[in-house]
Design an enzyme around this catalytic site. Sequence first.
Site, short mmCIF file in Angstrom:
data_model
loop_
_atom_site.label_atom_id
_atom_site.label_comp_id
_atom_site.label_asym_id
_atom_site.label_seq_id
_atom_site.Cartn_x
_atom_site.Cartn_y
_atom_site.Cartn_z
N TYR A 236 0.81 -1.22 0.00
CA TYR A 236 0.00 0.00 0.00
C TYR A 236 0.84 1.28 0.00
CZ TYR A 236 -3.31 3.52 1.65
OH TYR A 236 -4.07 4.66 1.79
N LYS B 45 1.37 4.30 -2.90
CA LYS B 45 0.94 5.68 -2.70
C LYS B 45 2.09 6.67 -2.93
CE LYS B 45 -3.45 5.21 -1.78
NZ LYS B 45 -4.47 5.77 -2.69
#
Length: 290
Positions: free
Chosen positions: A186, A190
């Site tokens: 994740y 990002k």
Amino acid sequence: MEKAVSQFKDFVQSQHHDSYAAIQQADHRGHVVAITGASSGIGKAIAVSYGRCGVSALVLIARRPLDDVKSTVIAASVAAGHSPPEVMTVAANVADETSIYLAATKVKETLGHIDILVNNAGRVGTWGNVEAGEAQDWWQTWEVNIKGVYLTTRAFIPMLLQGKQKTIVNIGSMGVVSPVANLSAYLPSKLALIQFTNIVALEYSSQGLVAFTAYPGDVATELTGSFPEAMSPYFVDTPELPGDSIAWLTQRRLEWLSGRFVSLRWDLPELVSRQSEIVEGDKLRVTMRV
């Protein structure tokens, strides 16, 4: 590293964990807005905020049913004294090229253009170290968070360039400046998203496109459901905070914000008041300094 993180978090002195009066009076009459991941959580809150601000047309994109979101948006718009917006619901998987292409084609045929695109659809994946879970699950997070944003942006840019606001908001994470263990898919995705946003801003600046990345706050959503219970106290922000913040920031074209990374916890009128300082100091960019 800790000093840099602290400087970013506290860049604006006044901060919020819920919506506040100064950002609740945005004006989006005449605007067409498209939102991915709009079926729940932050995406739904963003949609409702635009509805309350008088948006003319709203494109809701998600894999799951959107009827409830549509009715909530219309009710919010009417309650705020506006005419009901045209709400277009589109079932699509942002990580699937054919799916998102067909979605964009449908929007083009129905509305002709959009003014604002909010790339909100995201995926966290398995909580755990790099040995936890399956490799395919790890990569699927990148498929949604990077490939999905790329495909959606690519499909909708022609319509954005025909609109008035020409603005893209990509939803980021504070973890890019403050890494957290057990999120190896994740958080790097990002970080890559910020660079992608910056490149899009550079490539299309001459055509008037504005693109920036926004940390929405720590909001408890379905995406955080796999997190351990010990993480619960960190999720102190409401969905309405990013919802109203994004609506407020995009009511005007903020060219100076393009290519930058902002926190929606910050008091936004205070942030905007520091435009000259930010531009002259080339601040709020995620770069490597040596």
